[in-house]
Design a protein around this motif. Structure first.
Motif, short mmCIF file in Angstrom:
data_model
loop_
_atom_site.label_atom_id
_atom_site.label_comp_id
_atom_site.label_asym_id
_atom_site.label_seq_id
_atom_site.Cartn_x
_atom_site.Cartn_y
_atom_site.Cartn_z
N TYR A 204 -47.80 -16.18 86.99
CA TYR A 204 -46.36 -16.51 86.91
C TYR A 204 -45.50 -15.28 87.18
O TYR A 204 -44.44 -15.38 87.82
CB TYR A 204 -46.04 -17.12 85.56
N LYS B 282 -43.26 -19.25 81.00
CA LYS B 282 -44.72 -19.16 81.19
C LYS B 282 -45.11 -17.70 81.42
O LYS B 282 -44.45 -16.97 82.15
CB LYS B 282 -45.15 -20.02 82.38
N THR C 229 -41.50 -21.51 86.64
CA THR C 229 -42.28 -20.54 85.86
C THR C 229 -41.61 -20.19 84.54
O THR C 229 -42.18 -19.41 83.75
CB THR C 229 -42.49 -19.23 86.66
#
Length: 573
Positions: free
Chosen positions: A533, A528, A525
């Protein structure tokens, strides 16, 4: 959004975390692309929603019956299986030469999760059939493959595995079913088998039973067991299904969950059977199907926990009840129960269990797609954890779902009570948690002088070393402790001492592995943004800070090499 599974989570795990698109560079998967993977996932979701989910409750309430001659099952089960078989999903992960589509195992597993979450009972029939056919493809003769495996993969036949016996249960060394060789190369099989899922029904032309038995004159013990194909009906060389073989249904077992799956007591009376491979190698062959089934059981446990979590999440967002603790105005409108911290606790815990368990199942499946000496060894070590950890902790997500629904959760008005009942069986299916603990600590982590454990811990440490220190360090510490505890348990070479608390070891190792899964997802993640996320990062932090500390007391107990459970006098219980 579906309350069966989260397609968004599957996409993240498959494409952003596991990078399954990279598998298409391999020759076996060269005809595939993300587009074909998505098409299979879309098809699975559609069939699961339309054909499997609608009769899940009905099959639970109207379980199969036996009138002494035939088994009766609600017609929706056969209709759903017909759609499933015609879709090509039954053999999607197998070789093209046997009618398969050579879909990566990890994608096929993700597809099948839709069916397990939608209707675990109906999905059990194809799960067992796929494992049955896969065993025969690996160990059967060409004739056996043509006569039995291919019709199973076409959906004409279904398959089972017949190990347990009424007097023996999981103790396979006590199997008494006998096989007597005949002049024509066949065998006559006599005995009784118990707890046979899918053991009798009218859903297919016949049922291919794979039966563990002892050839007449073979010594006691598991190493002398052989494996036999014993079909419900005789099958001619041209594939024609003939008269009934000497296989009779003695009765159906009625379980608390999986009630739509027939569970049979079978009587083999001088039944005609055909040897698979060599005499005395039956258990080794059967483990081909058993290991596949163990991963399938873990997958089913994840699926049931996941759908329970999604149902609870929707309910918590919609159900109005109570007010924040700081609210002073009794006339203020009630708030959704998701606003209450304890409900959030249960939801976050459930999210960490089911999304962590899903990651573990898919990670294990991808190891099959990238075979190597290391990956094969790692899968051996992980298999008991893949089977047992979701069966316990994803079931806890089902428990939380009932609690979140409150009194309604304990009624049949909502499906969460059925999800719990269904999931309770998975701690027993294909080897109890206790058996998985013995397998992990007694075999897997010590085989090849501990090479499997070393490999697993090396991979965990590599992920933890790259994580933010506040998340990575607790995982590194837990990995070091597991290594030290394992060495201490086996230092004296006494299996009674080492294995006295093997279930505690399984729990500790399982939590460490899931923490690894969460650190790995957390890394995927990075950079992001968005709620999805943030949710992944929050769940990773929760698991490391709230769940991983459970490992410490378990390892403290194991370090004492306590033998209370091994030594106690059963009369005091």
């Amino acid at each position: 959004m579906s309350r069966i599974l989260s397609r968004r989570d599957l996409d993240f795990l498959l494409y952003e975390w596991l990078d399954v698109e990279a598998l298409t560079s391999r020759e076996r998967f060269a005809d595939h692309s993300r587009e074909t993977f998505d098409a299979f996932l879309d098809l699975s979701a559609r069939i699961a929603e339309r054909d499997f989910a609608p009769h899940n409750r009905q099959a639970d309430l109207a379980e199969p019956t036996f009138d002494g001659e035939r088994v009766t099952i609600i017609p929706e089960v056969a209709a759903a299986l017909k759609v499933f078989n015609e879709s090509g999903l039954l053999s999607a992960g197998l070789d093209a030469e046997v009618g398969g589509m050579q879909l990566p195992h990890v994608v096929a597993r993700a597809c099948f999760l839709w069916f397990q979450a939608a209707n675990i009972a109906t999905s059990s029939y194809p799960m067992l059939s796929i494992g049955n056919a896969s065993l025969l493809l690996a160990h059967g003769t060409e004739e056996q493959i043509e006569t039995y495996a291919k019709p199973v993969l076409e959906g004409r036949f279904t398959g089972t595995m017949c190990l347990s016996e009424p007097q023996a249960g999981s103790s396979l060394s006590d199997v008494t079913t006998r096989a007597v060789a005949q002049d024509d190369g066949s065998y006559r099989v006599t005995g009784s088998k118990m707890w046979i899922s899918g053991g009798d029904h009218e859903l297919s032309e016949t049922i291919v039973h794979l039966v563990l038995a002892r050839v007449a004159g073979a010594p006691p013990g598991v190493k002398s067991l052989s494996l036999f194909i014993v079909p419900k009906h005789h099958v001619a060389a041209d594939g024609t299904v003939g008269e009934r073989n000497g296989v009779a249904l003695a009765g159906l077992n009625h379980k608390m969950g999986y009630r739509g799956t027939t569970n049979a007591v079978l009587s083999f009376d001088d039944a005609t059977g055909y040897l698979v491979g060599q005499e005395g190698h039956g258990l080794a062959y059967m483990f081909h199907m058993m290991n596949e089934a163990r991963i399938g059981v873990g997958s089913g446990a994840v699926a049931l926990g996941y759908t329970g979590y999604l149902h609870a999440l929707d309910y918590a967002r919609e159900r109005l009840q109570g007010r924040p603790v700081a609210a002073k105005d009794p006339t203020a409108p009630p708030v959704p129960i998701i606003e209450h911290p304890d409900v959030r606790r249960m939801l976050l815990a459930s999210k960490s269990y089911v999304e962590g368990g899903l990651a573990l199942v898919l990670h294990a499946a991808k190891l099959l797609d990238e075979p190597s000496a290391e990956n094969d060894l790692l899968l051996d070590v992980l298999t008991p954890i893949v089977k047992a950890w979701p069966s316990q902790w994803c079931r806890l997500a089902n428990d939380h779902a009932i609690q979140i629904h409150g009194g309604y959760g304990y009624t049949r008005e909502y499906p969460v009570e059925q999800f719990y009942r269904d999931n309770r069986l998975n701690s027993i299916h294909e080897g109890t948690d206790g058996i998985q603990g013995l397998d992990l600590l007694g075999r897997k982590v010590v085989m090849r002088d501990g090479a499997g454990l070393t490999l697993l811990l090396d991979r965990i440490r590599a992920t933890a070393a790259a994580a933010p220190p506040d998340l990575g360090k607790p995982v590194l510490n837990a990995a070091d402790r597991i290594a030290a505890t394992t060495a201490k348990l086996w230092a004296g070479g006494d299996p009674t001492v080492a294995l006295a608390n093997s279930t505690a070891y399984l729990d500790a190792a399982g939590h460490l592995v899931i923490a690894w899964m969460w650190l790995s997802q957390h890394a995927a993640t990075e950079g992001k943004e968005g709620d999805f996320y943030e949710g992944k990062r929050l769940a990773a932090r929760y698991f490391v800070t709230h769940e991983l500390p459970r490992v410490g007391p378990l390892l403290d107990l194991l370090d004492t090499r306590d033998t209370l459970l091994a030594d106690l006098n059963p009369r005091v219980l």
